[in-house]
Enzyme design. Structure first.
Site, PDB file in Angstrom:
ATOM      1  N   ALA A   1       0.857  -1.197   0.000  1.00  0.00           N
ATOM      2  CA  ALA A   1       0.000   0.000   0.000  1.00  0.00           C
ATOM      3  C   ALA A   1       0.886   1.238   0.000  1.00  0.00           C
ATOM      4  O   ALA A   1       1.738   1.383   0.880  1.00  0.00           O
ATOM      5  CB  ALA A   1      -0.923   0.005   1.209  1.00  0.00           C
ATOM      6  N   HIS A   2       0.684   2.100  -1.000  1.00  0.00           N
ATOM      7  CA  HIS A   2       1.484   3.320  -1.035  1.00  0.00           C
ATOM      8  C   HIS A   2       0.794   4.480  -1.747  1.00  0.00           C
ATOM      9  O   HIS A   2       1.308   5.592  -1.749  1.00  0.00           O
ATOM     10  CB  HIS A   2       2.813   3.053  -1.751  1.00  0.00           C
ATOM     11  N   ARG A   3      -0.371   4.271  -2.348  1.00  0.00           N
ATOM     12  CA  ARG A   3      -1.040   5.320  -3.098  1.00  0.00           C
ATOM     13  C   ARG A   3      -1.366   6.510  -2.201  1.00  0.00           C
ATOM     14  O   ARG A   3      -1.822   6.335  -1.057  1.00  0.00           O
ATOM     15  CB  ARG A   3      -2.337   4.800  -3.708  1.00  0.00           C
TER      16      ARG A   3
ATOM     17  N   ASP B   1      -2.659  -1.733  -3.574  1.00  0.00           N
ATOM     18  CA  ASP B   1      -3.192  -0.576  -4.300  1.00  0.00           C
ATOM     19  C   ASP B   1      -2.275  -0.202  -5.458  1.00  0.00           C
ATOM     20  O   ASP B   1      -2.440   0.843  -6.083  1.00  0.00           O
ATOM     21  CB  ASP B   1      -3.428   0.621  -3.371  1.00  0.00           C
TER      22      ASP B   1
END
Length: 362
Positions: A202-204, A279
């Protein structure tokens, strides 16, 4: 021909690793690393593992807002283009580096080639969507992974030439998957067994920069069945620390937090996972190519074909929807959506054709 290639992040290094070799066999390439991913775990390790040539130029432009980063890249690329005087500029994907390379070259009157053109999530709130749309409309040669991408470009009446070449990441995946499936050592490092763990990323910005959504992300991770391996992106770690949620994440039973992983280790974990929860656009596609179900923590995706074939489920940050998706059986069939592993060869042939269509020198 002299080709100036602009890269800046992990997925672009992987794509360039497929194209750069055959490109250099026929043309002169000047590889420019903007520095958008400046952390070694997200940058240099990929050059080492994938055998990608060291960049001829490194701009060292990392951090800052999308606007300031793009502005600094443009300022650095303008004199570089004047110095190198390439016959064409090659960009990949949908990052700030993509847009900067395309815009700087177009303004200098240099033909632009966009690999992975035509991808659309139709969500203009995503910086990546703005980057890919603008880059496409600046490009002279648009190289598409699929017919869906090509249809998007035709619907937008882009000015450049459209060609379907397949996805260059398929080229890399087909070469690496046999080794990745046999790499049980990567799993042993985290105490997990093949087919019995989730791999999460997850990094968005839309998920981690908003404290409320970041809290929902942590709640979703708490609801998932373990064991879970979660490589933590530097951006995500920073936001978790700022909001005081890092300690809460550390307390989740069965969740193993790791530093960002290189391509070899990450591929092994993807190929042998029960499912990927992410994501990331790149991870969605890597899961599909590996035949591993994907649960996407977004309301939309540019890789729409993975959803329509039933291998990818969009759940946003709805924990119950994620659990339901994980309980579903994967489809019996997995169509060849993105080519046959020879996309790089087609890219190089299309780039060579610019000599005839644009009048540039060979």
């Amino acid at each position: 021909m002299k080709i100036l290639t602009v890269v800046g992040n992990r997925p672009q290094f992987i794509k360039a690793a497929a194209v750069s070799g055959p490109l250099r066999a026929e043309h002169e390439e000047v590889l420019v690393h903007t520095g958008q991913h400046y952390d070694d775990s997200l940058s240099r390790v990929f050059f080492t593992e994938l055998g990608l040539a060291r960049p001829e130029r490194e701009l060292g432009i990392g951090g800052g807002s999308n606007t300031s980063q793009t502005a600094r890249m443009l300022a650095a690329l303008e004199p570089l283009l004047s110095e190198v005087r390439p016959d064409a500029a090659l960009v990949y994907g949908d990052t700030n580096s993509t847009l900067s390379g395309a815009l700087a070259a177009a303004q200098a009157g240099i033909p632009v080639v966009h690999v992975e053109a035509g991808m659309r999530s139709f969500d203009r709130a995503m910086p990546e969507e703005l980057n890919r749309v603008l880059a496409d409309h600046l490009s002279d040669l648009l190289l598409c992974a699929s017919e869906v991408s090509a249809a998007n470009l035709r619907n937008e009446s882009v000015a450049g030439r459209i060609e379907i070449v397949g996805d260059v990441m398929v080229d890399v995946a087909l070469r690496s998957q046999p080794t990745a499936r046999a790499n049980v050592q990567a799993l042993r490092a985290y105490g997990v067994e093949p087919g019995a763990y989730l791999l999460c990323t997850a990094h968005r910005a839309g998920n981690v920069d908003d404290p409320a959504r970041l809290g929902m992300l942590v709640e979703l991770l708490e609801a998932l069945p373990g064991p879970i391996v979660l490589p933590v992106h530097p951006r995500t770690r920073a936001r978790l620390t700022e909001t005081g949620l890092w300690e809460e994440l550390e307390r989740i039973d069965g969740l193993q937090l790791t530093e960002p992983l290189g391509y070899v280790e990450f591929s092994a974990l993807v190929c042998q996972a029960r499912a990927v929860v992410t994501d990331s656009g790149g991870a969605q596609k890597e899961a599909y190519l590996a035949g591993v179900p994907c649960v996407t923590l977004r309301a939309n995706t540019e890789w729409v074909e993975t959803v329509t074939t039933g291998w990818n489920t969009l759940v946003d940050l709805d924990a119950q929807a994620a659990l339901a998706a994980l309980d579903s059986e994967p489809p019996a069939e997995r169509p060849e959506l993105y080519g046959d592993g020879h996309a790089a060869e087609r890219c190089v042939a299309a780039i060579g054709s610019l000599a005839e269509t644009s009048g540039v020198r060979r």
